[in-house]
Design a protein around this motif. Structure first.
Motif, PDB file in Angstrom:
ATOM      1  N   TYR A 305      40.653  18.184  19.904  1.00  0.00           N
ATOM      2  CA  TYR A 305      42.086  18.150  19.672  1.00  0.00           C
ATOM      3  C   TYR A 305      42.650  19.526  19.332  1.00  0.00           C
ATOM      4  CZ  TYR A 305      41.445  13.139  19.614  1.00  0.00           C
ATOM      5  OH  TYR A 305      41.136  11.860  19.975  1.00  0.00           O
ATOM      6  N   MET A 306      43.834  19.764  19.849  1.00  0.00           N
ATOM      7  CA  MET A 306      44.607  20.948  19.504  1.00  0.00           C
ATOM      8  C   MET A 306      45.835  20.494  18.713  1.00  0.00           C
ATOM      9  SD  MET A 306      44.759  24.303  19.948  1.00  0.00           S
ATOM     10  CE  MET A 306      43.772  24.641  21.412  1.00  0.00           C
ATOM     11  N   GLN A 307      46.113  21.174  17.600  1.00  0.00           N
ATOM     12  CA  GLN A 307      47.324  20.898  16.853  1.00  0.00           C
ATOM     13  C   GLN A 307      48.490  21.609  17.539  1.00  0.00           C
ATOM     14  OE1 GLN A 307      49.520  19.562  13.254  1.00  0.00           O
ATOM     15  NE2 GLN A 307      47.409  19.156  13.824  1.00  0.00           N
ATOM     16  N   HIS A 308      49.516  20.825  17.897  1.00  0.00           N
ATOM     17  CA  HIS A 308      50.666  21.373  18.612  1.00  0.00           C
ATOM     18  C   HIS A 308      51.927  21.278  17.766  1.00  0.00           C
ATOM     19  CE1 HIS A 308      49.186  21.832  22.839  1.00  0.00           C
ATOM     20  NE2 HIS A 308      48.266  20.999  22.409  1.00  0.00           N
ATOM     21  N   LEU A 309      52.816  22.237  17.978  1.00  0.00           N
ATOM     22  CA  LEU A 309      54.194  22.119  17.543  1.00  0.00           C
ATOM     23  C   LEU A 309      54.969  21.629  18.761  1.00  0.00           C
ATOM     24  CD1 LEU A 309      56.395  22.698  15.349  1.00  0.00           C
ATOM     25  CD2 LEU A 309      56.714  24.910  16.481  1.00  0.00           C
ATOM     26  N   GLY A 310      55.370  20.356  18.727  1.00  0.00           N
ATOM     27  CA  GLY A 310      56.089  19.775  19.853  1.00  0.00           C
ATOM     28  C   GLY A 310      57.577  20.033  19.743  1.00  0.00           C
ATOM     29  N   MET A 311      58.227  20.182  20.888  1.00  0.00           N
ATOM     30  CA  MET A 311      59.656  20.496  20.904  1.00  0.00           C
ATOM     31  C   MET A 311      60.424  19.435  21.679  1.00  0.00           C
ATOM     32  SD  MET A 311      59.591  24.624  21.237  1.00  0.00           S
ATOM     33  CE  MET A 311      58.046  25.536  21.082  1.00  0.00           C
ATOM     34  N   ASN A 312      61.525  19.003  21.117  1.00  0.00           N
ATOM     35  CA  ASN A 312      62.368  17.968  21.714  1.00  0.00           C
ATOM     36  C   ASN A 312      63.270  18.612  22.758  1.00  0.00           C
ATOM     37  OD1 ASN A 312      64.154  15.960  22.356  1.00  0.00           O
ATOM     38  ND2 ASN A 312      64.639  15.404  20.251  1.00  0.00           N
ATOM     39  N   LYS A 332      50.791  33.157  14.294  1.00  0.00           N
ATOM     40  CA  LYS A 332      49.740  32.158  14.495  1.00  0.00           C
ATOM     41  C   LYS A 332      48.528  32.411  13.609  1.00  0.00           C
ATOM     42  CE  LYS A 332      48.382  31.067  18.629  1.00  0.00           C
ATOM     43  NZ  LYS A 332      48.086  29.649  18.350  1.00  0.00           N
ATOM     44  N   GLU A 333      48.085  33.640  13.554  1.00  0.00           N
ATOM     45  CA  GLU A 333      46.871  33.940  12.789  1.00  0.00           C
ATOM     46  C   GLU A 333      47.066  33.648  11.308  1.00  0.00           C
ATOM     47  OE1 GLU A 333      45.357  37.800  13.602  1.00  0.00           O
ATOM     48  OE2 GLU A 333      45.218  37.477  15.769  1.00  0.00           O
ATOM     49  N   GLU A 334      48.194  34.079  10.771  1.00  0.00           N
ATOM     50  CA  GLU A 334      48.474  33.831   9.359  1.00  0.00           C
ATOM     51  C   GLU A 334      48.638  32.343   9.089  1.00  0.00           C
ATOM     52  OE1 GLU A 334      51.148  36.464   6.617  1.00  0.00           O
ATOM     53  OE2 GLU A 334      52.423  34.859   7.443  1.00  0.00           O
ATOM     54  N   LEU A 335      49.290  31.632  10.006  1.00  0.00           N
ATOM     55  CA  LEU A 335      49.496  30.191   9.849  1.00  0.00           C
ATOM     56  C   LEU A 335      48.159  29.455   9.814  1.00  0.00           C
ATOM     57  CD1 LEU A 335      51.588  27.837   9.812  1.00  0.00           C
ATOM     58  CD2 LEU A 335      51.335  27.747  12.294  1.00  0.00           C
ATOM     59  N   ALA A 336      47.256  29.814  10.712  1.00  0.00           N
ATOM     60  CA  ALA A 336      45.953  29.145  10.761  1.00  0.00           C
ATOM     61  C   ALA A 336      45.182  29.351   9.470  1.00  0.00           C
ATOM     62  CB  ALA A 336      45.140  29.666  11.954  1.00  0.00           C
ATOM     63  N   ALA A 337      45.228  30.563   8.935  1.00  0.00           N
ATOM     64  CA  ALA A 337      44.482  30.867   7.713  1.00  0.00           C
ATOM     65  C   ALA A 337      45.144  30.277   6.476  1.00  0.00           C
ATOM     66  CB  ALA A 337      44.345  32.378   7.562  1.00  0.00           C
ATOM     67  N   VAL A 518      46.547  25.468  16.371  1.00  0.00           N
ATOM     68  CA  VAL A 518      45.135  25.678  16.016  1.00  0.00           C
ATOM     69  C   VAL A 518      44.240  24.689  16.752  1.00  0.00           C
ATOM     70  CG1 VAL A 518      45.547  26.642  13.712  1.00  0.00           C
ATOM     71  CG2 VAL A 518      45.348  24.167  13.996  1.00  0.00           C
ATOM     72  N   GLN A 519      43.038  25.149  17.049  1.00  0.00           N
ATOM     73  CA  GLN A 519      41.968  24.284  17.514  1.00  0.00           C
ATOM     74  C   GLN A 519      41.469  23.516  16.293  1.00  0.00           C
ATOM     75  OE1 GLN A 519      40.139  23.983  20.669  1.00  0.00           O
ATOM     76  NE2 GLN A 519      39.173  22.293  19.602  1.00  0.00           N
ATOM     77  N   GLN A 520      41.591  22.202  16.333  1.00  0.00           N
ATOM     78  CA  GLN A 520      41.221  21.399  15.169  1.00  0.00           C
ATOM     79  C   GLN A 520      39.712  21.396  14.933  1.00  0.00           C
ATOM     80  OE1 GLN A 520      43.667  19.077  12.979  1.00  0.00           O
ATOM     81  NE2 GLN A 520      44.101  21.200  13.421  1.00  0.00           N
ATOM     82  N   LYS A 521      39.348  21.418  13.666  1.00  0.00           N
ATOM     83  CA  LYS A 521      37.951  21.320  13.268  1.00  0.00           C
ATOM     84  C   LYS A 521      37.756  20.066  12.428  1.00  0.00           C
ATOM     85  CE  LYS A 521      35.683  24.915  11.969  1.00  0.00           C
ATOM     86  NZ  LYS A 521      35.238  26.071  11.162  1.00  0.00           N
TER      87      LYS A 521
END
Length: 549
Positions: A305-312, A332-337, A518-521
């Motif tokens: 699974y990949m976590q997505h930000l979906g847009m309407n 992205k990098e800061e958000l993931a960490a 992010v790639q989900q773990k």
């Protein structure tokens, strides 16, 4: 001695410093401490990609009960409730095929010792599948498995989108074979039909005449365990199916405890009350990886699974330029960490890295974090800074996604976009997204390729994106759907990956209906005395050959 090798995609270890974010420098003491932490983590983590399972063992177990902590009571093994199905059904029912994983984490449906099919074949034109049902298989109540049971079980899925390639009206059985014709070619047909549909007894269904009971407290299957007692909200007790066609499990009893508080589940793991915790807190995972809890090990893997930000795309975000502005505003990098706390790794892929043909855009990502560029795009879309307010949907009680939404809100505010976070009860989250598009602009969700690990990602683009992003009026949607359809109906692996590459390039540069975060773990904490156990997917353990040392 016969061995079975099951592999899963695992991510690299994340130390505490990496999760919290740190600079490149450090004194010798910090370096030594990090080295010691990594060494401890190596001793307490399991690379399940290289697990060897002895399937011809005569081992005995020092304990006769295996206890697994699950976060909630599914109340059913009806696969129409996907979470419920993953929680308990694999211990009770079998499928036509089993799942095996290659070194990249890609799942393949195959014939194995626990598959109900002994062989299968595609029609010459790839417009159907024929399965030969294994001889001598019985359900736990003694009823013999027949091809008619398989046909019955497949027809139970006629209302689900993942199986719409099946011509349900023309399924035919002949002795111990079943032929399943298709309405159209589908690259995931073998996986979706063979590896995900649980097989039930039609005779038992008719006799019981109570569908709710059939899928819950009185459920029977061909699996390694059978239900003894199901106490709602508390526990599910199962015992070994001594007539299991692949051999009775070594551990005679299985208890699934429903523990909603992960901290409580971890305490139970420490004191011996449970042996597996499926959804641990990150702080507990960190402690295990640091070697602070002798007798407990950690499995970690990248999920499908990949976590997505979906847009309407039916509302304000129908403007592609505005969607690009949002993408350039996010670090992205800061958000993931900072937000995902080990539950995911930053990724520059559109879908899970475990799917064949997925492109890593790390070297040419078009939406690098660039607040000034985001402001330019916002102005190009016709908005002044501070003028626009957007709403993000978050499932109530999901702290990780709430944290992510709050961080995204900070990034957007920095470029002149206001973000309101709307928490919705998790039970109605998906239906709210589908039925109330006027009430939101963004959502945060995990998406795989359709059904979990299905090898081809075309379902994500052909089904999940249109259903959840409302792209009907987008100029770019027609080509995306055409490419997704072509990909889904291309049965040759090489040709399909060529179409997939074109689809990914087009989606990233022309569509951007969802933005991958992010790639989900996933992490699983396990009693280190438990041996010969494998994990097949996020919530499914193969425990038939497991034992306690």
């Amino acid at each position: 001695m016969k061995k079975r090798y099951l592999s899963m995609m695992l991510a690299a270890l994340i130390c505490a410093a990496g999760v919290m974010g740190c600079g490149g420098g450090g004194d010798s003491t910090e370096t030594e401490t990090q080295s010691q932490t990594e060494e401890a983590a190596g001793e307490t983590s399991v690379n399940a990609m290289e697990l060897e399972v002895d399937t011809n063992t005569e081992m005995t177990s020092s304990k006769d009960t295996l206890t697994i902590a699950m976060p909630s009571d599914p109340g059913t093994i009806d696969m129409h409730y996907s979470t419920a199905y993953d929680y308990v059904a694999p211990f009770i029912v079998n499928h036509l095929l089993i799942q095996e994983y290659d070194e990249n984490g890609t799942v393949y449906p195959v014939v194995g010792e626990e598959s109900l099919a002994s062989e299968y074949s595609f029609d010459d034109d790839d417009m159907g599948l024929t399965f030969t049902i294994r001889d001598g298989v019985t359900f736990s109540n003694g009823y013999e498995l027949t091809a008619e049971d398989v046909a019955f079980s497949i027809r139970l899925c006629s209302d689900q989108s993942y199986y719409q390639m099946v011509d349900f009206d023309n399924i035919e059985t002949d002795g111990n074979t079943i032929h399943i014709p298709f309405l159209q070619k589908d690259a995931n047909a073998l996986y979706n039909i063979g590896a995900t549909i649980p097989i039930y007894s039609e005779q038992y269904y008719q006799e019981l005449n109570n569908e709710a009971e059939f899928f819950s407290t009185s459920a029977v299957g061909t699996g390694p365990y059978k239900i003894v007692e199901w106490v709602g909200g508390d526990y599910l007790d199962l015992e070994a199916n001594e007539t299991y066609f692949a051999g009775a499990p070594i551990i005679k009893n299985l208890r699934i405890r429903f523990i909603t508080d992960s901290s409580v589940a971890f305490m139970e793991l420490q004191n011996g009350g449970v042996d597996i915790v499926q959804t641990p807190n990150w702080t507990d995972v960190e402690g295990v990886l640091a070697g602070n809890y002798p007798g407990i090990i950690c499995w970690q893997e990248s999920s499908a699974y990949m976590q997505h930000l979906g847009m309407n795309c039916s509302g304000t975000l129908s403007d592609f330029t505005l969607r690009q502005a949002v993408a350039c505003a996010i670090n992205k990098e800061e958000l993931a960490a900072g937000a995902f706390l080990g539950s995911g790794e930053n990724s520059y892929c559109l879908v899970s890295e475990s799917l064949p043909g997925t492109i890593d855009y790390s070297d040419n990502w078009p939406y690098e974090y660039n607040p000034e560029r985001a402001k330019e795009l916002l102005a190009e879309a016709g908005y002044e800074e501070g003028e626009l307010t957007l709403t993000c949907m978050v499932g109530a009680g999901d702290a990780t996604r709430t944290n992510a939404a709050q961080m995204i809100g900070g990034y957007l505010e920095a470029v002149g976009i206001n973000l309101e976070i709307r928490e919705v009860d998790i039970a109605t989250y998906a239906s709210t997204i589908t039925d109330q598009p006027e009430s939101w602009d963004f959502w945060l969700r995990n998406f795989g390729s359709g059904i979990g690990n299905a090898p081809s990602a075309h379902d994500f683009f052909a089904t999940n994106v249109p259903m959840n992003c409302f792209i009907d009026d987008q100029d770019s949607s027609e080509q995306m759907l055409a490419l997704a359809s072509q990909m889904g109906q291309t049965m040759d692996d090489t040709e399909r990956e060529e179409v997939f590459a074109e689809l990914q390039d087009y989606y990233l540069n022309e569509c951007l209906y969802t933005y991958p975060l992010v790639q989900q773990k996933t992490y699983t904490l396990v009693n280190s005395d438990l041996k010969n156990l494998t994990k097949c997917g996020q919530l499914y353990w193969n425990i038939k050959d497991a034992y306690f040392e």
